[in-house]
Design an enzyme around this catalytic site. Structure first.
Site, PDB file in Angstrom:
ATOM      1  N   ILE A 126       0.840  -1.199   0.000  1.00  0.00           N
ATOM      2  CA  ILE A 126       0.000   0.000   0.000  1.00  0.00           C
ATOM      3  C   ILE A 126       0.876   1.249   0.000  1.00  0.00           C
ATOM      4  O   ILE A 126       0.436   2.309  -0.399  1.00  0.00           O
ATOM      5  CB  ILE A 126      -0.986   0.045   1.199  1.00  0.00           C
ATOM      6  CG1 ILE A 126      -0.257   0.049   2.526  1.00  0.00           C
ATOM      7  CG2 ILE A 126      -2.006  -1.052   1.114  1.00  0.00           C
ATOM      8  CD1 ILE A 126      -1.114   0.567   3.661  1.00  0.00           C
ATOM      9  N   ASP A 127       2.131   1.104   0.457  1.00  0.00           N
ATOM     10  CA  ASP A 127       3.012   2.277   0.543  1.00  0.00           C
ATOM     11  C   ASP A 127       3.440   2.809  -0.831  1.00  0.00           C
ATOM     12  O   ASP A 127       3.900   3.941  -0.934  1.00  0.00           O
ATOM     13  CB  ASP A 127       4.276   1.941   1.350  1.00  0.00           C
ATOM     14  CG  ASP A 127       3.994   1.815   2.841  1.00  0.00           C
ATOM     15  OD1 ASP A 127       2.826   1.973   3.237  1.00  0.00           O
ATOM     16  OD2 ASP A 127       4.949   1.549   3.602  1.00  0.00           O
TER      17      ASP A 127
HETATM   18  O1  F6P Z   1       4.528  -2.173   4.538  1.00  0.00           O
HETATM   19  C1  F6P Z   1       3.238  -1.730   4.555  1.00  0.00           C
HETATM   20  C2  F6P Z   1       2.849  -1.235   5.936  1.00  0.00           C
HETATM   21  O2  F6P Z   1       1.456  -1.056   5.923  1.00  0.00           O
HETATM   22  C3  F6P Z   1       3.561   0.047   6.386  1.00  0.00           C
HETATM   23  O3  F6P Z   1       2.979   1.210   5.887  1.00  0.00           O
HETATM   24  C4  F6P Z   1       3.451  -0.063   7.868  1.00  0.00           C
HETATM   25  O4  F6P Z   1       4.510   0.625   8.507  1.00  0.00           O
HETATM   26  C5  F6P Z   1       3.554  -1.512   8.131  1.00  0.00           C
HETATM   27  O5  F6P Z   1       3.152  -2.166   6.953  1.00  0.00           O
HETATM   28  C6  F6P Z   1       2.719  -1.975   9.295  1.00  0.00           C
HETATM   29  O6  F6P Z   1       2.964  -3.307   9.508  1.00  0.00           O
HETATM   30  P1  F6P Z   1       2.207  -4.298  10.483  1.00  0.00           P
HETATM   31  O7  F6P Z   1       1.152  -4.958   9.692  1.00  0.00           O
HETATM   32  O8  F6P Z   1       3.252  -5.284  10.899  1.00  0.00           O
HETATM   33  O9  F6P Z   1       1.642  -3.514  11.613  1.00  0.00           O
END
Ligand code: F6P
Length: 344
Positions: A126-127
């Protein structure tokens, strides 16, 4: 019969199931068997898998999440995991593997390819910060969700004469913040690429209030950092994942508190969090994910090992995984300049 493994790794995002469905449907037409590996690279280490058939992918196109499950497992972290992966690859008689993931998952795919394994990649996050491709699937959905949230915050901000700070995802790159900020008419946008100065932020808000607008919307990417501590993002916990990333979150609270303290304007903070990653993909993401899935199987058919499906302009092409994982794709100055026109 050719047997293709498929896995989804890293944070989930809307559109993963659309890719899996497209892979299975195209593979079936070409006479390939598809084996779904469960929980990202963990599925290959622990030998957790299931045969994917037309039935298993029926009805999953609009569903969020991933029917295969996902994890942030890094098989190169422990030698016994790496060995198990090679052993299982052989035991399962895999002819090729389609890895669907972001920089970490595809970094593992690249290393496997360098060791002679037949791997192709599909870009997911999504980033939207993966190199080699104009867009990753999941991003459009996240932007739509964040934009809707900003629209909703606008009306309550106006009713109460408040500053609303919205924290969105974006660890290294502020694509979601920039796009949803432009789409939602944000008055200030803070992104990891541009360390912020809170005095400048407050000046912008005061300028806006001085011209009669007594509410403001500030969009902050979770990875944004102040000028005094550039690159030191606010962590929600000290935990580090298998790829060395801390869990981010909370910069919005800091920004909100400081704005209230320095301007005297009542401020509220909303952290959107995982709501941005859940639920059904937009039509754009369903189409992009479907095109990537079909292309990935055709990369296998052509023997394009070590390559990733990518969007360039409006064409789906194959690019080397080494190129896609070499550097993150950050928000370009020209796009941010457009956002800045509307600041303050
Ligand atoms: O890599 C995508 C992402 O949604 C980032 O934007 C965010 O920092 C991270 O994953 C959050 O990860 P988790 O699902 O481990 O909380």
């Amino acid at each position: 019969m050719t047997k293709i493994g498929v896995l989804t790794g890293g944070g989930d995002c809307p559109g993963l199931n659309a890719v899996i469905r497209a892979v299975v449907r195209r593979a079936e037409q070409l006479g390939y068997d598809v084996m779904g590996l469960k929980g990202g690279w963990r599925g290959l280490i622990d030998r957790k898998h299931e045969k994917l058939t037309l039935d298993s992918v029926s009805g999953i196109l609009p569903r969020g999440g991933t029917i295969l499950g996902t994890s942030r497992t890094n098989p190169f972290k422990r030698p016994e995991h790496e060995e198990a992966l090679y052993r299982n690859w052989k035991d399962l008689s895999l002819d090729a593997l389609i890895a669907i993931g972001g920089e970490d998952t595809l970094g593992v795919a690249r290393r496997l390819h360098e060791k002679g394994y037949r791997v192709v990649g599909v870009p997911k996050t999504i980033d939207n910060d993966l190199g080699g491709t104009d867009v990753t699937f999941g991003f459009d959905t996240a932007v739509a969700i964040a934009t809707e949230a900003i629209d909703r915050l606008h009306t309550t901000a106006e009713a109460h004469n408040r500053v609303m700070v919205v924290e969105v995802m974006g660890r290294h790159a502020g694509w979601i913040a920039t796009y949803s900020g432009i789409a939602g008419g944000a008055d200030v946008i803070l992104i990891p690429e541009r360390p912020f100065d809170l005095d400048e932020v407050c000046t912008l808000i005061k300028r806006r209030h001085a011209r009669g607008k007594n509410f403001s919307i500030v969009v902050v990417a979770e990875g944004a950092t102040p000028k005094e501590a550039p690159g030191q993002a606010t962590a929600a916990s000290r935990e580090v994942d298998a790829f060395g990333h801390v869990r981010l979150g909370g910069v919005g609270n800091y920004v909100g508190e400081e704005i209230e303290k320095r301007t005297g304007y009542e401020t509220r903070v909303t952290i959107l969090g995982h709501v941005q990653r859940g639920g059904t993909p937009t039509a754009y993401d369903r189409i992009l994910a479907t095109r990537y899935g079909v292309h990935a199987v055709e990369m296998v058919q052509r023997g394009e090992w070590g390559m990733m499906a990518a969007l360039r302009g409006n064409q789906i092409v194959s690019v080397p995984l080494s190129e896609a994982t070499a550097a993150l794709k950050l928000v370009d100055p020209e796009t941010f300049r457009i956002a800045e026109v509307f600041f303050g």
